[in-house]
Write a protein that holds these residues in place. Structure first.
Motif, PDB file in Angstrom:
ATOM      1  N   MET A 116       2.450  -1.449  -2.398  1.00 19.31           N
ATOM      2  CA  MET A 116       2.083  -0.042  -2.151  1.00 19.31           C
ATOM      3  C   MET A 116       1.737   0.619  -3.472  1.00 19.31           C
ATOM      4  SD  MET A 116       1.560   2.107  -0.033  1.00 19.31           S
ATOM      5  CE  MET A 116       1.865   3.642   0.809  1.00 19.31           C
ATOM      6  N   GLU A 168      -2.853  -4.782   2.927  1.00 22.22           N
ATOM      7  CA  GLU A 168      -1.436  -4.447   2.822  1.00 22.22           C
ATOM      8  C   GLU A 168      -0.955  -3.667   4.037  1.00 22.22           C
ATOM      9  OE1 GLU A 168      -0.585  -4.048  -1.996  1.00 22.22           O
ATOM     10  OE2 GLU A 168      -0.801  -2.279  -0.742  1.00 22.22           O
ATOM     11  N   ALA A 169      -1.788  -2.734   4.463  1.00 16.88           N
ATOM     12  CA  ALA A 169      -1.391  -1.877   5.577  1.00 16.88           C
ATOM     13  C   ALA A 169      -1.372  -2.666   6.882  1.00 16.88           C
ATOM     14  CB  ALA A 169      -2.335  -0.684   5.700  1.00 16.88           C
ATOM     15  N   LEU A 225      -3.736  -2.794   9.038  1.00 13.55           N
ATOM     16  CA  LEU A 225      -4.587  -2.223  10.084  1.00 13.55           C
ATOM     17  C   LEU A 225      -5.790  -1.543   9.428  1.00 13.55           C
ATOM     18  CD1 LEU A 225      -3.655   1.003   9.786  1.00 13.55           C
ATOM     19  CD2 LEU A 225      -1.812   0.230  11.237  1.00 13.55           C
TER      20      LEU A 225
END
Lengths: 304, 304
Positions: free
Chosen positions: A1, A42-43, A45
């Motif tokens: 993040m 990373e997310a 989506l």
DNA sequence: ACGTCCATGTAGCTAGTCTAAAGAGTTCAT
DNA sequence: ATGAACTCTTTAGACTAGCTACATGGACGT
């Protein structure tokens, strides 16, 4: 993040295209694209979506971008804190203004700024411009709105009121109404007006006068520049709504200002900022200078 | 202004030594030292200061570390947001508890956790430990305090109350007071007590009883383990203050609990967390499970 | 259909951050 | 006092992440 990546997403939300973000952040579009891709992976989506040849954020992307603002704010607060420890406001601050506010406030502000703080000013014609859009480019945006009507609240921008400036009726000397202490809507029914270009806040007041007076106002010209309008008024070609503190600079004594009663007639001058930029010490310093300068202007006029 | 470096500073503030930070962040002390040096150079003023062979923060360092917490919180909120978009609470959550709370709450909590969420529990003896210190190591720290007395508020930790557990007087069956509906301080004047080790919250209640009853209480033993205390009570060697919900597990029917009136006699069980960790979805999920489990326990006892 | 505009891949370079090992200062015990 | 144990720091070198430059592939307008 990673914060930098979040920041990129936020810029994308604000500027709307990868190229614009790249330009603003002094990178190549490729670099921006790569970082956004990493963020997306990373997310887990999709955060963006192709639309035509451009790119738009998905709902998730917008939500993340919004929370990225909070991160930026707390980060800015941290750097502000440490600036305070060293107590000097470092760096440059950029500012856009519409002409009259700049003329009224900026000279005094720049004089009172300490050394080491550079204020870069620019002016933009307000008629054709969207004030909030400038917050992407400039640290501080001086804007005006009608009193109470905060049309640009809610976009997540910080709004700092600087002053309330009455809008008076400008008359040539020798005009029948020039002896009055003030004028009302009915007094103005028969007059010819020098108007301003569309989109200006003045517009709404003129409509209000029409409603109150129950008559249609004849509008002979439409200008954007205040000095131009005033010269027409002085020449006896009509009367106009002019901001009290900024008018008459050019030809003192040849223009008469009368307060307008019966209609809410004032404009609010505010500073618009991105919330994270508002936290910078240098920016806060400029804002404070603007506020005190605005107070000084207001006071010097009410004292008269 | 890098977030990772700020985070390191924050860890240093929490843990107090470079080596500890390095250990916690899976780095060598050298790396930590270097990064702190860079941060210091960026800040332009000393953030740390040598003290003996260790290192302490300066005022500026502490202030920056505090604002680093805000950054961490907003960052955690951002990741929480995106976790919610994927709606699954990912990852592992670590938790320490003192024995009785763990025995009361954890089995039910772990059963009700969804898949993909791993809760790593540990227990620590509360007598010799500083609860807040554990928040550096564990996501959630179950702690107890006297009602109202939030001794660890203000250290910047998030405190979530879970339940209030009454502390009853535990008596052996056949004790003269065993028929009463409740007991007061004066009833207890002549009794011999099985005490707990120093530092326990029980301690203060015993003092309050002494004050109310106007008599000195004789304390025959001091133990940390509840089951041990209970076995002494059952053996008729004295009476003790025991938490209502967690006692009697070992030998049901052989221990009689009597509510204590006239003295505020309860302990508050709370969850302690670093504010940034409290924002993680996985952590929040566990906290909610703890709360509902605590409510269930309270309800099952008041229903009886 | 062509040029233009925008986003994205690919290859290679640079800069920043890590490890490893040695060094310097402090505390404690023998 | 002297050495052992500990802590932080310095240095040199390796590695990795992110950048630029250039090439590619769609979408729009003329």
């Amino acid at each position: 993040m990673d914060v930098q990546r979040l920041e990129l997403l936020r810029e994308l939300a604000d500027r709307g295209s990868v190229t614009a973000v790249a330009l603003a952040t002094h990178r190549t579009p490729s670099a921006v694209s790569q970082q956004l891709k990493v963020l997306e992976r990373e997310a887990g989506l999709p955060l963006t979506q192709r639309q035509g040849r451009g790119l738009v954020l998905t709902d998730a992307g917008r939500a993340l971008a919004r929370s990225a603002t909070d991160v930026a704010v707390s980060l800015a607060k941290a750097t502000a804190l440490w600036d305070e420890f060293r107590n000097h406001a470092s760096g440059e601050v950029s500012l856009v203004t519409f002409p009259t506010a700049g003329q009224m406030l900026l000279p005094g502000v720049i004089k009172n700024l300490g050394p080491g703080l550079v204020l870069n000013c620019a002016d933009e014609d307000p008629e054709l411009s969207d004030f909030p859009a400038f917050t992407a480019e400039y640290d501080i945006v001086l804007a005006h709105s009608m009193s109470g009507q905060l049309s640009w609240a809610g976009r997540g921008l910080k709004v700092v009121p600087l002053m309330t400036e009455p809008l008076d009726v400008g008359l040539p000397v020798g005009h029948p109404l020039a002896d009055r202490a003030w004028v009302g809507p009915r007094d103005l029914a028969g007059e010819t007006w020098i108007g301003v270009t569309d989109g200006y806040p003045f517009e709404r007041i003129l409509h209000a006068i029409e409603q109150e007076a129950g008559a249609h106002l004849s509008m002979s010209q439409r200008f954007a520049d205040l000095a131009l309008i005033e010269s027409f008024v002085i020449a006896g070609l009509g009367i106009a709504l002019v901001p009290r503190y900024t008018s008459g600079g050019g030809q003192p004594g040849r223009l008469v200002l009368k307060p307008l009663r019966g209609v809410e007639s004032q404009r609010q001058i505010v500073a618009l900022m991105r919330p994270d930029r508002a936290e910078r010490v240098a920016v806060r310093t400029v804002i404070e200078a603007l506020q005190s300068e605005a107070a000084k202007v207001e006071q010097s006029h009410t004292a008269k």
